[in-house]
Scaffold this motif. Structure first.
Motif, short mmCIF file in Angstrom:
data_model
loop_
_atom_site.label_atom_id
_atom_site.label_comp_id
_atom_site.label_asym_id
_atom_site.label_seq_id
_atom_site.Cartn_x
_atom_site.Cartn_y
_atom_site.Cartn_z
N MET A 146 0.85 -1.18 0.00
CA MET A 146 0.00 0.00 0.00
C MET A 146 0.89 1.23 0.00
N ALA A 147 0.35 2.35 -0.46
CA ALA A 147 1.16 3.56 -0.53
C ALA A 147 0.28 4.79 -0.42
N TRP A 148 0.96 5.89 -0.16
CA TRP A 148 0.35 7.22 -0.20
C TRP A 148 1.08 8.04 -1.26
N PHE A 149 0.30 8.78 -2.04
CA PHE A 149 0.81 9.75 -3.00
C PHE A 149 0.13 11.08 -2.72
N ARG A 150 0.66 12.13 -3.29
CA ARG A 150 0.03 13.44 -3.14
C ARG A 150 0.17 14.22 -4.44
N ALA A 177 5.35 4.21 1.21
CA ALA A 177 4.85 2.88 0.84
C ALA A 177 5.19 1.90 1.94
N ILE A 178 4.39 0.83 2.00
CA ILE A 178 4.57 -0.17 3.05
C ILE A 178 4.31 -1.54 2.46
N SER A 179 5.13 -2.49 2.85
CA SER A 179 4.96 -3.86 2.38
C SER A 179 3.72 -4.49 3.00
N GLY A 234 6.54 -4.75 7.43
CA GLY A 234 7.92 -4.84 7.85
C GLY A 234 8.86 -3.92 7.11
N TRP A 235 8.44 -3.46 5.95
CA TRP A 235 9.29 -2.58 5.14
C TRP A 235 8.51 -1.33 4.80
N THR A 259 5.22 8.90 8.79
CA THR A 259 5.30 7.48 9.10
C THR A 259 4.07 6.76 8.56
N ILE A 260 4.32 5.75 7.74
CA ILE A 260 3.23 4.93 7.22
C ILE A 260 3.13 3.66 8.06
N SER A 261 1.91 3.22 8.29
CA SER A 261 1.69 1.98 9.04
C SER A 261 0.40 1.35 8.53
#
Length: 127
Positions: A34-38, A50-52, A56-57, A69-71
């Motif tokens: 998953m990810a965030w863009f703007r 982005a997050i795995s 974990g990544w 911080t992405i979670s």
């Protein structure tokens, strides 16, 4: 119908914080990156975080590293973006996205690789 719905945007002063949420419905993304863009007016859509699938990544561009911080919570089918020390240049519409492609563990930072998108939430940083 698969939907990603963002929330948590708003107006904040420089130096302030916001926490964005993105909740999925219609299917689970627990095995997907998953990810965030703007995207600011007149500019391209930029990668933010982005997050795995496991959480974990995580990956960030230099412009937000140390501040954002992405979670994720796969039980709640939700991804978060904690934004601290906000700057005026962080003002944009923020989109969450899911990548269901076969990346073999690689987490993409490219918008074109993400195939599910939310409608966006406005973040305005201004005094």
């Amino acid at each position: 119908q698969v939907q990603l719905v963002e929330s948590g945007g708003g107006l904040v002063q420089p130096g302030g914080s916001l926490r964005l949420s993105c909740t999925a419905s219609g299917r689970t993304f627990s095995t997907d990156a998953m990810a965030w863009f703007r995207q600011a007016p007149g500019k391209e859509r930029d990668f933010v975080a982005a997050i795995s699938w496991s959480g974990g990544w995580t990956y960030y561009p230099d412009s937000v590293k140390g501040r954002f911080t992405i979670s994720r919570d796969n039980v709640k089918n939700t991804v978060y973006l904690q934004m601290n020390s906000l700057k005026t240049e962080d003002s944009a519409v923020y989109y969450c996205a899911a990548d269901t492609g076969p990346r073999f563990g690689r987490v993409s930072r490219t918008a074109g690789d993400y195939d599910y998108w939310g409608q966006g939430t406005q973040v305005t940083v201004s005094s």
